[in-house]
Write a protein that holds these residues in place. Structure first.
Motif, short mmCIF file in Angstrom:
data_model
loop_
_atom_site.label_atom_id
_atom_site.label_comp_id
_atom_site.label_asym_id
_atom_site.label_seq_id
_atom_site.Cartn_x
_atom_site.Cartn_y
_atom_site.Cartn_z
N ALA A 302 0.84 -1.20 0.00
CA ALA A 302 0.00 0.00 0.00
C ALA A 302 0.88 1.25 0.00
CB ALA A 302 -0.93 -0.02 1.21
N GLU A 303 1.99 1.20 0.74
CA GLU A 303 2.91 2.35 0.77
C GLU A 303 3.52 2.59 -0.61
OE1 GLU A 303 3.73 4.42 3.19
OE2 GLU A 303 3.47 3.43 5.14
N LEU A 304 3.92 1.51 -1.28
CA LEU A 304 4.51 1.67 -2.62
C LEU A 304 3.51 2.32 -3.56
CD1 LEU A 304 6.55 -1.59 -3.38
CD2 LEU A 304 7.32 0.56 -2.38
N ARG A 305 2.25 1.88 -3.48
CA ARG A 305 1.23 2.47 -4.34
C ARG A 305 0.97 3.93 -3.98
NH1 ARG A 305 -2.14 -0.66 -7.80
NH2 ARG A 305 -1.28 -2.77 -7.92
N ALA A 306 1.01 4.24 -2.70
CA ALA A 306 0.81 5.64 -2.28
C ALA A 306 1.94 6.51 -2.81
CB ALA A 306 0.72 5.72 -0.75
N PHE A 307 3.17 5.99 -2.79
CA PHE A 307 4.30 6.75 -3.35
C PHE A 307 4.11 6.97 -4.85
CE2 PHE A 307 7.17 5.17 0.27
CZ PHE A 307 7.08 6.38 0.94
N ASP A 308 3.62 5.94 -5.55
CA ASP A 308 3.34 6.08 -6.99
C ASP A 308 2.36 7.23 -7.21
OD1 ASP A 308 4.98 4.16 -7.99
OD2 ASP A 308 3.41 2.69 -8.42
N LYS A 309 1.31 7.26 -6.38
CA LYS A 309 0.26 8.28 -6.55
C LYS A 309 0.81 9.67 -6.29
CE LYS A 309 -4.00 6.71 -7.31
NZ LYS A 309 -5.25 6.13 -6.97
N SER A 310 1.65 9.79 -5.27
CA SER A 310 2.14 11.12 -4.91
C SER A 310 3.31 11.54 -5.80
CB SER A 310 2.51 11.17 -3.43
OG SER A 310 3.64 10.35 -3.22
N GLY A 311 3.74 10.66 -6.67
CA GLY A 311 4.74 11.03 -7.68
C GLY A 311 6.12 11.31 -7.12
N VAL A 312 6.60 10.46 -6.20
CA VAL A 312 7.97 10.65 -5.71
C VAL A 312 8.96 10.23 -6.81
CG1 VAL A 312 7.36 10.28 -3.29
CG2 VAL A 312 8.16 8.35 -4.66
N ASP A 313 10.16 10.81 -6.77
CA ASP A 313 11.20 10.46 -7.75
C ASP A 313 11.99 9.25 -7.29
OD1 ASP A 313 10.96 12.80 -9.60
OD2 ASP A 313 11.36 13.87 -7.71
N VAL A 314 12.11 9.12 -5.97
CA VAL A 314 12.94 8.04 -5.45
C VAL A 314 12.39 7.58 -4.10
CG1 VAL A 314 14.59 9.63 -4.36
CG2 VAL A 314 15.35 7.34 -4.97
N ILE A 315 12.53 6.28 -3.83
CA ILE A 315 12.09 5.72 -2.55
C ILE A 315 13.31 5.13 -1.86
CG2 ILE A 315 10.67 3.97 -1.41
CD1 ILE A 315 8.84 4.09 -3.96
N PHE A 316 13.56 5.55 -0.61
CA PHE A 316 14.62 4.94 0.20
C PHE A 316 13.95 4.03 1.22
CE2 PHE A 316 17.14 9.12 -0.36
CZ PHE A 316 17.60 8.69 -1.60
N ALA A 317 14.32 2.76 1.24
CA ALA A 317 13.72 1.82 2.17
C ALA A 317 14.78 1.24 3.09
CB ALA A 317 13.03 0.70 1.40
N ALA A 318 14.47 1.18 4.37
CA ALA A 318 15.39 0.58 5.33
C ALA A 318 15.09 -0.91 5.43
CB ALA A 318 15.23 1.24 6.69
N ALA A 319 16.12 -1.75 5.27
CA ALA A 319 15.92 -3.20 5.33
C ALA A 319 15.55 -3.65 6.74
CB ALA A 319 17.19 -3.91 4.88
N LEU A 320 14.74 -4.70 6.82
CA LEU A 320 14.46 -5.35 8.11
C LEU A 320 15.38 -6.56 8.23
CD1 LEU A 320 10.55 -5.63 7.91
CD2 LEU A 320 11.86 -3.92 9.17
N ALA A 321 15.47 -7.11 9.44
CA ALA A 321 16.24 -8.34 9.62
C ALA A 321 15.54 -9.45 8.84
CB ALA A 321 16.31 -8.70 11.10
N GLU A 322 16.35 -10.29 8.14
CA GLU A 322 15.75 -11.33 7.29
C GLU A 322 15.48 -12.61 8.06
OE1 GLU A 322 16.95 -11.72 2.92
OE2 GLU A 322 18.56 -10.55 3.80
#
Ligand code: TXA
Ligand code: MG
Length: 345
Positions: A302-322
């Motif tokens: 849902a967050e990725l889709r919200a970023f698409d809608k708001s037209g961001v140029d870049v997304i920085f994501a912090a990794a979680l422990a795998e």
């Protein structure tokens, strides 16, 4: 492709009857589940499932999960319920677990992508269970997104992607889990996880009373895709679930996953964000609480889709422990970023 007038159904008995009628005639209806929305078609009908591939723009060698409502339905799809299958069904169905089992000849080979195995799941959603019972059909149901896009966790996401391409969408509740089911191959001696999900290796082992393996390809991080969006399948990357080899879940923006010690990652993201903003870029940041990977799973697509809608140029994501559910979230996160990874030292 013919443009369809996509109907939006609610969840009343009449809605379900109408949706079931469409499915019986070989049409496509998107349905809610607890994981993500699915795009349903009669799993036994080559033509109906053929339309699913077309609507999603999905490669035809990528098999679909078949959804059932009752245990008896399994016998339409496979031959026997083994002790291991029984243990997993009792522990997790209805729920976010898919089992790959030998397929009867009646199951459309279009559904199985030509394989003699079929992936089966009983979703934990009353509306969809009623739909399956009303249609009296096992429902082939990949995630109801355009192939390559983030998976849909609301009916609106489905509509955004597939309006005009499918007959109807049932507007149920938003998905509780947020990422797709765990896929386990039950055809070998030792069950093997082909796609991680909220039902973790530990939980599966506990229910079975034995070890479960993980497809080693899941843990690899290949860094190149060819022009078809396929991973360069070198010797070291041949996932057993065909769908795991495709580029997936990609937002429109460039996406970078920052991997490292959480505090250092936080600082690195803040610094890089400042730089990008100075260049006039719009930056989206995804930072989840490491101690609550279930929440990360719930919000991720849902967050990725919200970023698409708001037209961001870049997304920085912090990794979680795998580990645990974190493994399932990170599997999606690395794929959405096209394995664009920044190691933070
Ligand atoms: O939660 C879910 O599983 C959702 C909801 C709608 O139920 N469905 C879903 O379907 O995620 P889809 O088609 O997006 O992903 C199915 C995955 C793919 O990676 C596919 O390759 C794998 O399951 N799969 C399906 N049938 C298989 C088979 N016979 N052998 C190995 N992998 C299989
Ligand atoms: Mg999918």
């Amino acid at each position: 492709m013919q443009k369809l007038d996509t109907r939006i159904f609610g969840t009343t008995e009449k809605d379900i009857k109408n949706a079931a009628a469409i499915l019986k005639e070989g049409g496509l209806v998107a349905f809610p589940t607890e994981t993500v929305y699915g795009l349903g078609a009669n799993a036994m009908d080559d033509e109906a499932v053929g339309k699913v591939y077309a609507a999603k723009g999905r490669p035809s060698d990528n098999p679909m999960i078949v959804h059932i409502a009752d245990e008896e339905d399994l016998y339409q799809l496979t031959y026997e319920i083994t002790a291991d299958m029984r243990a997993l069904m009792e522990a997790f169905w209805p729920g976010a677990l898919t089992m790959v089992v030998p397929a009867r000849p009646e199951v459309s080979r279009v559904t199985t992508g030509g394989l003699d195995t079929v992936a089966v799941r009983m979703p934990d959603n009353e509306v969809t269970l009623n739909l399956i019972r009303e249609a009296k059909l096992p429902l082939a149901g990949p995630s109801a997104n355009l192939s390559g896009k983030p998976s849909p966790t609301t009916a609106m996401h489905v509509f955004d992607d597939l309006k005009g391409r499918i007959d109807a969408v049932i507007q149920g509740e938003p998905c509780k889990v947020g990422i797709e089911s765990t896929v386990v191959d039950m055809t070998g001696e030792v069950p093997m996880i082909l796609r991680p999900g909220i039902i973790t290796r530990e939980k599966l082992s506990e229910a079975l009373g034995k070890e479960v393996t993980i497809d080693p390809a899941i843990l690899k991080k290949p860094d190149t895709f060819n022009n078809d969006g396929l991973l360069e399948t070198g010797e070291d990357y041949k996932p057993k679930a065909p769908g795991m080899k495709y580029k997936h879940y990609a937002p429109k923006a460039e996406m970078i996953v920052f991997v490292g010690e959480p505090e250092k990652v936080r600082l690195a993201i803040a610094a890089e964000k400042m730089e990008r903003v100075e260049f006039g870029q719009k930056v989206g940041v995804l930072m989840f609480d490491n101690s609550n990977p279930e929440k990360a799973a719930h919000d991720f697509f849902a967050e990725l889709r919200a970023f698409d809608k708001s037209g961001v140029d870049v997304i920085f994501a912090a990794a979680l422990a795998e580990d645990g559910v974190g493994l399932a979230v990170m599997n999606r996160m690395f794929k959405s970023a096209g394995y664009n990874i920044r190691e933070v030292k």
